[in-house]
Design a protein around this motif. Structure first.
Motif, PDB file in Angstrom:
ATOM      1  N   LEU A  56      14.071  -9.342   3.176  1.00  0.00           N
ATOM      2  CA  LEU A  56      14.740  -8.378   4.063  1.00  0.00           C
ATOM      3  C   LEU A  56      14.951  -8.920   5.475  1.00  0.00           C
ATOM      4  O   LEU A  56      15.614  -8.277   6.285  1.00  0.00           O
ATOM      5  CB  LEU A  56      13.958  -7.062   4.095  1.00  0.00           C
ATOM      6  N   ARG A  90       9.826  -9.291  -2.295  1.00  0.00           N
ATOM      7  CA  ARG A  90      10.281 -10.162  -1.212  1.00  0.00           C
ATOM      8  C   ARG A  90      10.946 -11.420  -1.767  1.00  0.00           C
ATOM      9  O   ARG A  90      11.912 -11.926  -1.210  1.00  0.00           O
ATOM     10  CB  ARG A  90       9.093 -10.551  -0.343  1.00  0.00           C
ATOM     11  N   LEU A 119      -4.035   3.991   7.359  1.00  0.00           N
ATOM     12  CA  LEU A 119      -3.947   4.367   5.941  1.00  0.00           C
ATOM     13  C   LEU A 119      -4.896   3.536   5.093  1.00  0.00           C
ATOM     14  O   LEU A 119      -5.321   2.448   5.494  1.00  0.00           O
ATOM     15  CB  LEU A 119      -2.515   4.159   5.448  1.00  0.00           C
ATOM     16  N   LYS A 140       8.005  -1.495  16.237  1.00  0.00           N
ATOM     17  CA  LYS A 140       8.036  -0.150  15.649  1.00  0.00           C
ATOM     18  C   LYS A 140       8.763   0.842  16.570  1.00  0.00           C
ATOM     19  O   LYS A 140       9.504   1.712  16.104  1.00  0.00           O
ATOM     20  CB  LYS A 140       6.604   0.332  15.367  1.00  0.00           C
ATOM     21  N   TYR A 152       3.676  -5.736  17.580  1.00  0.00           N
ATOM     22  CA  TYR A 152       3.983  -4.884  16.424  1.00  0.00           C
ATOM     23  C   TYR A 152       4.470  -3.513  16.908  1.00  0.00           C
ATOM     24  O   TYR A 152       5.468  -2.970  16.397  1.00  0.00           O
ATOM     25  CB  TYR A 152       2.701  -4.762  15.615  1.00  0.00           C
ATOM     26  N   LEU A 207       0.831  -1.207   0.000  1.00  0.00           N
ATOM     27  CA  LEU A 207       0.000   0.000   0.000  1.00  0.00           C
ATOM     28  C   LEU A 207       0.866   1.258   0.000  1.00  0.00           C
ATOM     29  O   LEU A 207       0.721   2.149  -0.846  1.00  0.00           O
ATOM     30  CB  LEU A 207      -0.915  -0.030   1.240  1.00  0.00           C
ATOM     31  N   VAL A 208       1.761   1.340   0.962  1.00  0.00           N
ATOM     32  CA  VAL A 208       2.578   2.550   1.135  1.00  0.00           C
ATOM     33  C   VAL A 208       3.695   2.632   0.102  1.00  0.00           C
ATOM     34  O   VAL A 208       3.886   3.671  -0.553  1.00  0.00           O
ATOM     35  CB  VAL A 208       3.158   2.589   2.571  1.00  0.00           C
TER      36      VAL A 208
HETATM   37  N1  LIG Z   1      -1.498   0.172   6.303  1.00  0.00           N
HETATM   38  C1  LIG Z   1      -1.632   1.022   7.309  1.00  0.00           C
HETATM   39  O1  LIG Z   1      -2.755   1.376   7.700  1.00  0.00           O
HETATM   40  C2  LIG Z   1      -0.419   1.575   7.992  1.00  0.00           C
HETATM   41  C3  LIG Z   1       0.868   1.236   7.624  1.00  0.00           C
HETATM   42  N2  LIG Z   1       1.949   1.795   8.294  1.00  0.00           N
HETATM   43  C4  LIG Z   1       3.311   1.408   7.955  1.00  0.00           C
HETATM   44  O2  LIG Z   1       3.615   1.583   6.593  1.00  0.00           O
HETATM   45  C5  LIG Z   1       4.532   0.593   6.160  1.00  0.00           C
HETATM   46  C6  LIG Z   1       3.980  -0.117   4.939  1.00  0.00           C
HETATM   47  O3  LIG Z   1       2.730  -0.707   5.255  1.00  0.00           O
HETATM   48  P1  LIG Z   1       1.732  -1.211   4.112  1.00  0.00           P
HETATM   49  O4  LIG Z   1       2.142  -0.661   2.815  1.00  0.00           O
HETATM   50  O5  LIG Z   1       0.372  -0.996   4.620  1.00  0.00           O
HETATM   51  O6  LIG Z   1       2.002  -2.775   4.121  1.00  0.00           O
HETATM   52  P2  LIG Z   1       1.752  -3.837   2.942  1.00  0.00           P
HETATM   53  O7  LIG Z   1       1.486  -5.143   3.620  1.00  0.00           O
HETATM   54  O8  LIG Z   1       0.764  -3.322   1.979  1.00  0.00           O
HETATM   55  O9  LIG Z   1       3.166  -3.913   2.204  1.00  0.00           O
HETATM   56  C7  LIG Z   1       4.273  -4.419   2.870  1.00  0.00           C
HETATM   57  C8  LIG Z   1       5.400  -4.566   1.896  1.00  0.00           C
HETATM   58  O10 LIG Z   1       6.501  -5.105   2.627  1.00  0.00           O
HETATM   59  C9  LIG Z   1       7.101  -6.106   1.859  1.00  0.00           C
HETATM   60  N3  LIG Z   1       7.682  -7.121   2.718  1.00  0.00           N
HETATM   61  C10 LIG Z   1       7.113  -7.747   3.769  1.00  0.00           C
HETATM   62  N4  LIG Z   1       7.954  -8.651   4.293  1.00  0.00           N
HETATM   63  C11 LIG Z   1       9.075  -8.587   3.543  1.00  0.00           C
HETATM   64  C12 LIG Z   1      10.307  -9.280   3.577  1.00  0.00           C
HETATM   65  N5  LIG Z   1      10.554 -10.225   4.491  1.00  0.00           N
HETATM   66  N6  LIG Z   1      11.240  -8.957   2.655  1.00  0.00           N
HETATM   67  C13 LIG Z   1      10.998  -8.016   1.722  1.00  0.00           C
HETATM   68  N7  LIG Z   1       9.870  -7.312   1.641  1.00  0.00           N
HETATM   69  C14 LIG Z   1       8.911  -7.612   2.544  1.00  0.00           C
HETATM   70  C15 LIG Z   1       6.013  -6.708   0.993  1.00  0.00           C
HETATM   71  O11 LIG Z   1       6.646  -7.226  -0.156  1.00  0.00           O
HETATM   72  P3  LIG Z   1       5.938  -8.179  -1.237  1.00  0.00           P
HETATM   73  O12 LIG Z   1       4.877  -7.361  -1.890  1.00  0.00           O
HETATM   74  O13 LIG Z   1       7.009  -8.541  -2.199  1.00  0.00           O
HETATM   75  O14 LIG Z   1       5.391  -9.324  -0.456  1.00  0.00           O
HETATM   76  C16 LIG Z   1       5.131  -5.504   0.737  1.00  0.00           C
HETATM   77  O15 LIG Z   1       5.521  -4.863  -0.462  1.00  0.00           O
HETATM   78  C17 LIG Z   1       4.756  -0.346   7.352  1.00  0.00           C
HETATM   79  O16 LIG Z   1       5.934   0.023   8.011  1.00  0.00           O
HETATM   80  C18 LIG Z   1       3.574  -0.062   8.231  1.00  0.00           C
HETATM   81  O17 LIG Z   1       3.878  -0.278   9.583  1.00  0.00           O
HETATM   82  C19 LIG Z   1       1.768   2.666   9.321  1.00  0.00           C
HETATM   83  C20 LIG Z   1       0.528   3.032   9.716  1.00  0.00           C
HETATM   84  C21 LIG Z   1      -0.675   2.523   9.107  1.00  0.00           C
END
Ligand SMILES: NC(=O)C1=CN([C@@H]2O[C@H](COP(=O)(O)OP(=O)(O)OC[C@H]3O[C@@H](n4cnc5c(N)ncnc54)[C@H](OP(=O)(O)O)[C@@H]3O)[C@@H](O)[C@H]2O)C=CC1
Ligand SMILES: C[C@H]1O[C@H](OP(=O)(O)OP(=O)(O)OC[C@H]2O[C@@H](n3cnc4c(=O)[nH]c(N)nc43)[C@H](O)[C@@H]2O)[C@@H](O)[C@@H](O)C1=O
Length: 363
Positions: A95, A90, A220, A194, A190, A68-69
């Motif tokens: 990571l 991933r 978000l 963080k 979690y 998402l982000v």
């Molecule tokens: N969503 C929300 O409401 C909120 C999000 N945040 C923060 O924003 C950030 C992003 O969140 P969001 O976009 O929602 O999360 P998503 O689950 O949508 O995306 C997470 C991403 O992290 C990647 N990822 C997860 N594990 C691994 C790994 N082991 N190695 C490599 N890549 C990895 C995934 O890769 P792949 O696609 O390849 O699997 C994916 O692209 C986070 O830090 C979250 O804490 C903060 C507040 C609210």
């Protein structure tokens, strides 16, 4: 220009105005301890430009670019003209694997890093998989932050979450409410990870004078969200449930909890804009809240979603499901003072996200 808060570790600095000064290594006596001074030996790039936005050919690693982000940040950077983004799924780079992360940074030497990779989920996922939420997040952020530092990255942005704050924090929640009380039990694992990420950035800034900053987004939503029926956050979960109910002609939709908790929602395109703003404008020790400043009850959100999706049945509340924290409106006034404000209203954001959902999500 300088902004100050009342916490010991909270000297907020508009670094850009300082770093444009000729002698960039000269800090005033009053700011020496907390100020960020660049380490010339780690300067990357041939032209040595300080500003994130002034060199669109700079190599930027967006970790988690399919989420998402991360996907919103990539859209924003491409829109701004960035030409040298480093992206890994991933499957290409896990990571959590320290040696792989070290090898990646050593080979790629990105100049800037935005950490949007994490194990993320809603209240049910957080409550059900506590070990995954603490272990995976600690591993990802520790590997990325440390390798970035060791490989000469100029600036890193780490993203936390509003769940870092105590369950009964003062509202709206100021940054200095961190570590002042017990966490919400459904997401404390979690949250602990963080909080460790924030502290890691601060510690590297203090010890190494390295420009590692943290932003704390509120809840978000937007394109490329996770629409899983159980493991997602409330907004995508309800969008999918109302949509499926409409398509199937169902008479009612089940919504979790009592409907009374308050949540603050921010469209992810606004968050991406804020991330770029922070990369360009902010280099302080303290994490900064990134919110919309507007909150709704879950009941109000469900009613709005029902209207946007066009579902005409009833809502049924499943009170066996947890409410989570009763309220978490963040105080984002420090970011506002620096000059950033959100643009997308919840109603417009929901309409746009539902349009994206209809065009992109296959049921
Ligand atoms: N969503 C929300 O409401 C909120 C999000 N945040 C923060 O924003 C950030 C992003 O969140 P969001 O976009 O929602 O999360 P998503 O689950 O949508 O995306 C997470 C991403 O992290 C990647 N990822 C997860 N594990 C691994 C790994 N082991 N190695 C490599 N890549 C990895 C995934 O890769 P792949 O696609 O390849 O699997 C994916 O692209 C986070 O830090 C979250 O804490 C903060 C507040 C609210
Ligand atoms: C961003 C933040 O997100 C998480 O915290 P949360 O805000 O509690 O997350 P949530 O979106 O899952 O729920 C918000 C509210 O909504 C209610 N609710 C109703 N119906 C559904 C529903 O169908 N699904 C979900 N998930 N919740 C529902 C639910 O009962 C709760 O009262 C953290 O774990 C952590 O990940 C974090 O940092």
């Amino acid at each position: 220009m300088m902004f100050k808060s009342d916490s010991d570790h909270s000297t907020l600095r508009l670094w850009r105005s300082q770093r444009r000064k000729k002698d960039r290594l000269t800090a005033t006596a009053s700011t020496t301890n907390l100020s960020l001074r660049p380490r010339p030996r780690l300067k990357m790039g041939s032209n040595n430009i300080d500003s994130f936005l002034s060199d669109k050919s700079a190599k930027v690693f967006v970790a988690g670019h399919r989420g998402l982000v991360g996907s919103a940040i990539v859209r924003k950077l491409l829109q701004l003209g960035f030409t040298n983004l480093v992206l890994r799924t991933r499957a290409e780079l896990d990571l959590t694997r320290q040696s792989d992360v070290e090898a990646f940074f050593s080979a790629e030497k990105p100049r800037f890093v935005i950490v949007a990779a994490a194990k993320v989920g809603g209240i049910h996922a957080n409550n059900t998989y506590p070990a995954d939420f603490i272990a995976i997040n600690l591993q990802i952020q520790t590997n990325v932050i440390d390798s970035a530092y060791r490989n000469g990255v100029e600036k890193l942005l780490f993203l936390g979450s509003s769940c870092i704050y105590p369950k009964f924090a003062p509202q709206p929640i100021p940054e200095n409410a961190l570590l002042t009380g017990p966490l919400e039990p459904t997401n404390e694992w979690y949250a602990i990870a963080k909080i460790a990420g924030i502290k890691m950035c601060q510690s590297y800034m203090i010890q190494y004078k390295w420009d590692a900053i943290s932003g704390m987004p509120t809840n978000l939503y937007g394109p490329y969200d996770n629409f899983h029926p159980e493991n997602s956050h409330v907004l995508p979960a309800l969008m999918r449930r109302f949509h499926e109910a409409k398509v199937n002609g169902a008479k009612e939709v089940v919504v979790w909890g009592t409907g009374s908790p308050l949540r603050e929602f921010l469209h992810v395109d606004d968050l991406a804009d804020a991330c770029v703003f922070l990369m360009e404008e902010y280099s302080g020790l303290e994490h900064l809240n990134v919110g919309s400043g507007k909150e709704v009850t879950i009941k109000e959100l469900a009613e709005l979603m029902k209207e946007v999706v066009g579902f005409e049945g009833n809502l049924v509340w499943d009170t066996s499901k947890p409410d989570g924290t009763p309220r978490k409106l963040m105080d984002s006034s420090k970011l506002a003072e620096l000059g950033w404000k959100p643009k997308i209203s919840l109603k417009n954001g929901l309409v746009d996200t539902y349009k994206w959902y209809l065009e992109n999500v296959k049921l």
